[in-house]
Design a protein around this motif. Structure first.
Motif, PDB file in Angstrom:
ATOM      1  N   ILE A  18       7.998  -7.894  10.531  1.00  0.00           N
ATOM      2  CA  ILE A  18       7.180  -7.480   9.490  1.00  0.00           C
ATOM      3  C   ILE A  18       6.534  -7.708   9.363  1.00  0.00           C
ATOM      4  N   TRP A  22      12.929  -8.178   6.925  1.00  0.00           N
ATOM      5  CA  TRP A  22      12.124  -8.350   7.358  1.00  0.00           C
ATOM      6  C   TRP A  22      11.781  -8.768   8.645  1.00  0.00           C
ATOM      7  N   GLU A  33      -2.378  -8.563   2.317  1.00  0.00           N
ATOM      8  CA  GLU A  33      -3.436  -7.846   1.828  1.00  0.00           C
ATOM      9  C   GLU A  33      -4.513  -7.304   2.783  1.00  0.00           C
ATOM     10  N   LYS A  49      -1.678  -3.874  -0.344  1.00  0.00           N
ATOM     11  CA  LYS A  49      -1.226  -4.476   1.100  1.00  0.00           C
ATOM     12  C   LYS A  49      -0.465  -3.072   1.953  1.00  0.00           C
ATOM     13  N   THR A  72       0.466   1.713   4.826  1.00  0.00           N
ATOM     14  CA  THR A  72       0.760   1.251   3.386  1.00  0.00           C
ATOM     15  C   THR A  72       1.783   1.104   3.020  1.00  0.00           C
ATOM     16  N   ASP A  73       3.045   1.768   4.045  1.00  0.00           N
ATOM     17  CA  ASP A  73       4.297   1.516   3.173  1.00  0.00           C
ATOM     18  C   ASP A  73       5.752   1.463   4.560  1.00  0.00           C
ATOM     19  N   TYR A  74       6.136   0.481   3.285  1.00  0.00           N
ATOM     20  CA  TYR A  74       6.748  -0.064   4.168  1.00  0.00           C
ATOM     21  C   TYR A  74       8.146   0.427   4.475  1.00  0.00           C
ATOM     22  N   TYR A 125       1.444  -3.118   6.011  1.00  0.00           N
ATOM     23  CA  TYR A 125       2.552  -3.559   6.603  1.00  0.00           C
ATOM     24  C   TYR A 125       2.305  -3.769   7.912  1.00  0.00           C
ATOM     25  N   TYR A 181       9.913  -0.214   7.962  1.00  0.00           N
ATOM     26  CA  TYR A 181      11.166  -0.505   7.735  1.00  0.00           C
ATOM     27  C   TYR A 181      11.747   0.154   9.214  1.00  0.00           C
ATOM     28  N   GLU A 200       3.375  -8.459   6.124  1.00  0.00           N
ATOM     29  CA  GLU A 200       2.827  -8.149   5.143  1.00  0.00           C
ATOM     30  C   GLU A 200       2.069  -8.286   4.429  1.00  0.00           C
TER      31      GLU A 200
END
Length: 86
Positions: free
Chosen positions: A70, A55, A74, A2, A20-22, A4, A26, A72
């Motif tokens: 944001i 989000w 795949e 995933k 790759t780090d939410y 972001y 954020y 997300e």
């Protein structure tokens, strides 16, 4: 895997931030939101339209709208293929 993506607009489209780090994405959104409101006095009629959520975020500053979101996504990573035999 995933990924972001932070995207949005302030006085134009912002450069997207991809990770790759939410939490990293954020934090970038939260920082942009807070700095857009730094030192700005809002009356109740516009304050109700400014928000920061998990989000997305929006701020109304002197009648100008700023928004961040944001996404997300795949990302499919192909499996390694064996090297061709010679």
């Amino acid at each position: 895997m995933k990924i972001y993506v932070l995207h949005g607009f302030t006085d134009g489209l912002i450069d997207p931030i991809v990770s790759t780090d939410y939490e990293e994405v954020y934090t970038a959104m939260k920082t942009a939101y807070e700095s857009s409101l730094d030192g700005v006095e809002q009356d109740d009629s516009v304050r109700e339209y400014s928000f920061l959520e998990g989000w997305s975020a929006a701020a109304v500053v002197h009648g100008d709208w700023m928004e961040w979101q944001i996404a997300e996504l795949e990302l499919k990573v192909p499996e390694e293929q064996p090297a061709p035999s010679v």
